[in-house]
Structures are given as C-alpha cells and as structure tokens.
Motif scaffolding. Structure first.
Motif, PDB file in Angstrom:
ATOM      1  N   GLY A  10     -14.012 -79.112  25.237  1.00 44.68           N
ATOM      2  CA  GLY A  10     -12.689 -79.319  24.667  1.00 44.68           C
ATOM      3  C   GLY A  10     -12.668 -79.294  23.149  1.00 44.68           C
ATOM      4  N   LEU A  33     -16.113 -74.824  26.253  1.00 43.92           N
ATOM      5  CA  LEU A  33     -15.769 -75.103  27.647  1.00 43.92           C
ATOM      6  C   LEU A  33     -16.891 -75.748  28.434  1.00 43.92           C
ATOM      7  CD1 LEU A  33     -13.910 -71.757  28.450  1.00 43.92           C
ATOM      8  CD2 LEU A  33     -12.944 -73.920  27.619  1.00 43.92           C
ATOM      9  N   HIS A 169     -12.764 -69.271  37.170  1.00 49.86           N
ATOM     10  CA  HIS A 169     -13.273 -70.638  37.012  1.00 49.86           C
ATOM     11  C   HIS A 169     -13.172 -71.094  35.562  1.00 49.86           C
ATOM     12  CE1 HIS A 169     -15.858 -74.155  37.151  1.00 49.86           C
ATOM     13  NE2 HIS A 169     -16.511 -73.632  36.126  1.00 49.86           N
ATOM     14  N   TRP A 170     -13.647 -70.264  34.630  1.00 50.01           N
ATOM     15  CA  TRP A 170     -13.669 -70.671  33.225  1.00 50.01           C
ATOM     16  C   TRP A 170     -12.285 -70.620  32.596  1.00 50.01           C
ATOM     17  CZ3 TRP A 170     -17.152 -73.767  31.650  1.00 50.01           C
ATOM     18  CH2 TRP A 170     -18.394 -73.768  32.286  1.00 50.01           C
ATOM     19  N   GLN A 172      -9.603 -71.465  34.244  1.00 51.93           N
ATOM     20  CA  GLN A 172      -9.037 -72.725  34.731  1.00 51.93           C
ATOM     21  C   GLN A 172      -9.562 -73.898  33.908  1.00 51.93           C
ATOM     22  OE1 GLN A 172      -6.585 -73.436  36.865  1.00 51.93           O
ATOM     23  NE2 GLN A 172      -6.862 -75.606  36.408  1.00 51.93           N
ATOM     24  N   ARG A 173     -10.841 -73.876  33.598  1.00 53.93           N
ATOM     25  CA  ARG A 173     -11.428 -74.936  32.764  1.00 53.93           C
ATOM     26  C   ARG A 173     -10.763 -74.970  31.386  1.00 53.93           C
ATOM     27  NH1 ARG A 173     -13.430 -79.756  32.395  1.00 53.93           N
ATOM     28  NH2 ARG A 173     -15.259 -79.971  31.101  1.00 53.93           N
ATOM     29  N   THR A 175      -7.703 -74.078  30.694  1.00 53.24           N
ATOM     30  CA  THR A 175      -6.380 -74.678  30.898  1.00 53.24           C
ATOM     31  C   THR A 175      -6.478 -76.192  30.999  1.00 53.24           C
ATOM     32  OG1 THR A 175      -5.574 -72.677  32.008  1.00 53.24           O
ATOM     33  CG2 THR A 175      -4.385 -74.734  32.459  1.00 53.24           C
ATOM     34  N   GLU A 176      -7.460 -76.687  31.756  1.00 55.49           N
ATOM     35  CA  GLU A 176      -7.639 -78.140  31.911  1.00 55.49           C
ATOM     36  C   GLU A 176      -7.952 -78.818  30.580  1.00 55.49           C
ATOM     37  OE1 GLU A 176     -10.807 -78.281  34.754  1.00 55.49           O
ATOM     38  OE2 GLU A 176      -9.521 -77.632  36.395  1.00 55.49           O
ATOM     39  N   LEU A 177      -8.806 -78.212  29.790  1.00 55.22           N
ATOM     40  CA  LEU A 177      -9.241 -78.833  28.544  1.00 55.22           C
ATOM     41  C   LEU A 177      -8.199 -78.758  27.428  1.00 55.22           C
ATOM     42  CD1 LEU A 177     -12.965 -77.687  28.460  1.00 55.22           C
ATOM     43  CD2 LEU A 177     -12.115 -80.020  28.782  1.00 55.22           C
ATOM     44  N   THR A 178      -7.264 -77.820  27.533  1.00 52.59           N
ATOM     45  CA  THR A 178      -6.288 -77.645  26.451  1.00 52.59           C
ATOM     46  C   THR A 178      -4.884 -78.080  26.836  1.00 52.59           C
ATOM     47  OG1 THR A 178      -5.951 -75.319  27.078  1.00 52.59           O
ATOM     48  CG2 THR A 178      -7.609 -75.788  25.351  1.00 52.59           C
ATOM     49  N   ALA A 179      -4.690 -78.544  28.062  1.00 56.60           N
ATOM     50  CA  ALA A 179      -3.374 -79.028  28.485  1.00 56.60           C
ATOM     51  C   ALA A 179      -3.029 -80.297  27.714  1.00 56.60           C
ATOM     52  CB  ALA A 179      -3.357 -79.289  29.983  1.00 56.60           C
ATOM     53  N   SER A 180      -1.814 -80.351  27.186  1.00 57.53           N
ATOM     54  CA  SER A 180      -1.438 -81.571  26.483  1.00 57.53           C
ATOM     55  C   SER A 180      -0.096 -82.082  26.895  1.00 57.53           C
ATOM     56  CB  SER A 180      -1.430 -81.387  24.975  1.00 57.53           C
ATOM     57  OG  SER A 180      -1.262 -80.105  24.529  1.00 57.53           O
TER      58      SER A 180
END
Length: 180
Positions: A10, A33, A169-170, A172-173, A175-180
């Motif tokens: 992240g 990531l 996979h990456w 999606q990762r 997206t998960e790490l940058t979702a705010s």
C-alpha cells in the motif's frame, strides 16, 4: 540488486528507470502491492502519472508491474479495456534500492501483446542504434536478445505470470490497497 528492504503493501513509491548511460528515463508513480513466487509487484491506479524528459502520461486504466529477481525485465499487465494486455521492458539490473524503491536500466527492447496486433518484440531499431551508440557489452546484448525471444514465447503461451489470472489477482490487490 540484492534482497533489500521492501515497503509495506500500500506504500506509495516511485519506480525510476534510466538508460545505459545513466540518463533519466521514465519515472512511474506506483503503489507497492507485495510479492509472490515471481517477484515483487507494484501497481498504478487510473490517473497515476508516468513521466520522462519531454513526455508525461496519465494512466487511463489501472496496471500492475512485476519486478522479478533476475533483473532482466519488468512486466506490466494492464486492466481489461486497455488495448495493450502485456508490455515487458527488457532491462538490466532492475531491482530495489537500499531505500526500498524499484529501479532499472531500460534496454530498449519490449515484448508487447496488443489487441488486434498480436505479440511481438518491439523497438529493434532503437536497440540496434543504442547498443552501438551507448556501448552495450556483447554479453549483455546476447543475453537480452535470448531473454526477449524466451519472453515472446512465454507470453504467446500465456504462461504464468503472463496469464489473465495472475494479472487479475494483482489488479484486485491494487484495488484493495488503494480503496478509500
């Protein structure tokens, strides 16, 4: 590059490319990531900046890049919707600094998989020009020409990590790490 410190997943970072002669090349705003059996992954969200002297590009879609331990190439996989599925920069000494930022020497040749155009090795003219003008050592030339052919074959076969599942996979990762 050796096994050096990596940032936390992240973390924002800059991926700095240079040319063989040390001149500045591309700089990409990225997010770390994580890693898997192929190496370390960084990503760019849509809107991320990439720039080099005389040119700036804003990412239209997300992408993820793999920095494998061998340091001979860097893979970028774009999110669906981008015409270029795979873009591999042939490199020298691609890896990580002691401060945890990815770096590499861009060696001109690229392996590309683009919708409607197929898979090919690009920038052979630039490679031919620069290997003379910048004085690429013959052993480096021979090695990277073989690596480019091997990568072209692997991309054509959609072997991991050049397959859709690894990219998904990456992405999606990212997206998960940058979702705010």
């Amino acid at each position: 590059m050796t096994d050096l410190v990596r940032p936390a997943p992240g973390a924002r970072l800059l991926f700095r490319w240079r040319k063989w002669d040390g001149s500045v090349h591309w700089v990409h705003d990225c997010v770390y990531l994580g890693s898997d059996r192929w190496g370390d992954w960084v990503g760019q969200v849509a809107g991320a900046r990439s720039h080099r002297p005389g040119r700036e590009v804003i990412a239209a879609q997300a992408n993820v890049s793999l920095v494998p331990p061998a340091g001979e190439w860097v893979l970028t996989m774009n999110a669906p919707g981008h015409l270029t599925r795979v873009y591999i920069d042939l490199a020298w000494d691609a890896g990580w600094t002691e401060t945890g930022e990815p770096v590499g020497i861009d060696m001109d040749l690229d392996v590309i998989d683009r919708e409607g155009q197929g898979i090919w090795i690009d920038d052979r003219d630039e490679w031919d020009e620069h290997r003379v003008a910048l004085g690429y050592p013959p052993d480096v030339v021979a090695r990277l020409e073989q690596v480019a052919l091997d990568l072209e074959r692997q991309v054509t076969a959609h072997e991991p990590p050049f397959d859709e599942a690894t990219a998904a996979h990456w992405l999606q990762r990212l997206t998960e790490l940058t979702a705010s």
